[in-house]
Design an enzyme around this catalytic site. Sequence first.
Site, PDB file in Angstrom:
ATOM      1  N   ASP A 291     -23.011 -16.450 -34.208  1.00  0.00           N
ATOM      2  CA  ASP A 291     -22.131 -17.008 -35.145  1.00  0.00           C
ATOM      3  C   ASP A 291     -21.981 -16.058 -36.237  1.00  0.00           C
ATOM      4  OD1 ASP A 291     -20.997 -19.521 -35.990  1.00  0.00           O
ATOM      5  OD2 ASP A 291     -22.499 -19.576 -37.589  1.00  0.00           O
ATOM      6  N   GLU A 338     -18.568 -14.344 -32.546  1.00  0.00           N
ATOM      7  CA  GLU A 338     -17.683 -15.348 -33.029  1.00  0.00           C
ATOM      8  C   GLU A 338     -17.131 -14.518 -34.161  1.00  0.00           C
ATOM      9  OE1 GLU A 338     -16.265 -16.949 -35.929  1.00  0.00           O
ATOM     10  OE2 GLU A 338     -18.567 -17.647 -36.620  1.00  0.00           O
ATOM     11  N   ASP A 391     -16.059 -26.754 -34.427  1.00  0.00           N
ATOM     12  CA  ASP A 391     -15.344 -27.140 -35.987  1.00  0.00           C
ATOM     13  C   ASP A 391     -14.022 -27.555 -36.081  1.00  0.00           C
ATOM     14  OD1 ASP A 391     -17.862 -26.402 -37.128  1.00  0.00           O
ATOM     15  OD2 ASP A 391     -17.440 -24.131 -37.166  1.00  0.00           O
TER      16      ASP A 391
END
Length: 493
Positions: A291, A338, A391
């Site tokens: 992430d 990411e 998200d």
Amino acid sequence: MRRSGMLLPIASLPSPYGIGAFSKEAYEFIDLLRDTGQKLWQILPLGPTSYGDSPYQSFSTFAGNPYFIDLNVLIGKGWLTKEECDACDWGDHPSYIDYGKIYESRFPLLRKAFERSKILSDGNFLTFCVENNHWLDDYALYMAVKNKFGGKSWIEWDEEVRLREPAALKRYQDELREDIIFYQYLQFEFFEQWKNVKNYAHEKGIQIVGDIPIYVAFDSADTWANPELFQLDENNLPVAVAGCPPDGFSATGQLWGNPLYRWDYHKRMHYGWWMRRIAHCFKLFDIVRIDHFRGFDEYYSIPYGDETAQNGHWEKGPGMDLFHTMKEELGERNIIAEDLGFLTETVYKLLRDSGYPGMKVLQFAFDTSENSDYLTYKYDRNCVVYTGTHDNDTTVGWYEHMTDWDRDVALRYMNSFHTPKEEQHWDLISLAMRSVADTCIIPVQDYLGLGSEARINTPSTLGDNWKWRMSKNAFSDELKGRIWHMTKLYGRL
């Protein structure tokens, strides 16, 4: 190798007792993936969640969430009864998690199971404790002390234990011995059950895509036990905290509040803590999504105490030095970077130098410029394409809320003006599946055609996230067949 998969958090499985778990529904979902020709199951971080219930704010980067322990396994071992589990209030809505009720119900049951387990006579448990003592001892003590102080953050504990004075640690270890063993027991049960789920996935040809947040929570065993790793002052308060600047998700930026790393210290220690962390992830998962990958190139530093992220600034991260060390220490690993958000040339270079596939999110592809980097004709093969992530809104919700101009760009790009509204989400799925990207992952909600009510998370908001759950038997035979045929048509079987 072309392949595809689905994104579904463990918490979103339709397991009994209020929240998704390592129950038979997890095994049934793996069967669904196999039956629809998928090769990947992407999940969210598995750590124990704190206030706000976000898997990205965990009490430990190493520990597992006790909520995911299948109570039916404990019933089968004779440590609980079905009547005890059924008597609890797990919430009254099958599609949403009531975290307050789960918290009140689950831990008393788990404590009962622990007291009946005679776990100290289990050699496998003792071996587990020894093999994981580099994180488990600190975590179990942290949770036991936290419980003693009424759940308060460690920064509010008595100074002697807050600062980890040896005499205080010894005193609490003796006083809270039973509680410490309880928290070790929960981790043992969690990892045993997850190992069984993962092994079953492998038997069915499914790999697990896990997720490692770049940061740890301030209120965590990681920060309490290792303050030297982070940018803290002499009182162990943060000097600055993590977040990201204003963007399409938030006009004031995102204030995450996580402590920032002392990268100079990590470098001197040859990134030892990071190597242990990443190695641990690869025990849990086959592929790891890192992430906020851009934070390794530059990270956004926000003054501690600020109420928004607007006054932050960028600092240099470790760059390829960390990943060179990882390749030397751990060998080549399957990683997804990411790399979403505003990217600089140095971030692009870090991605190229690492060789890791980045992410392409189709919901970001359509805007007034008609020149987004997320348009499919710009992809190379070494990337992972998504309709949306945890998200994003669901694709149905996204269509509903996008501007008329952006919708016009999307419909023109896909030549979808004549597609009935109730079918338009399939056009976006098809665009992802037929793209050149080696890997395609679709959120389950998009296959089910669900609207914004099924959104997982809205960044920079609190109180209504991480709650959605899939219904039992959500996938009809017709839907499974449609997914399989699309997967075959686009060469991803």
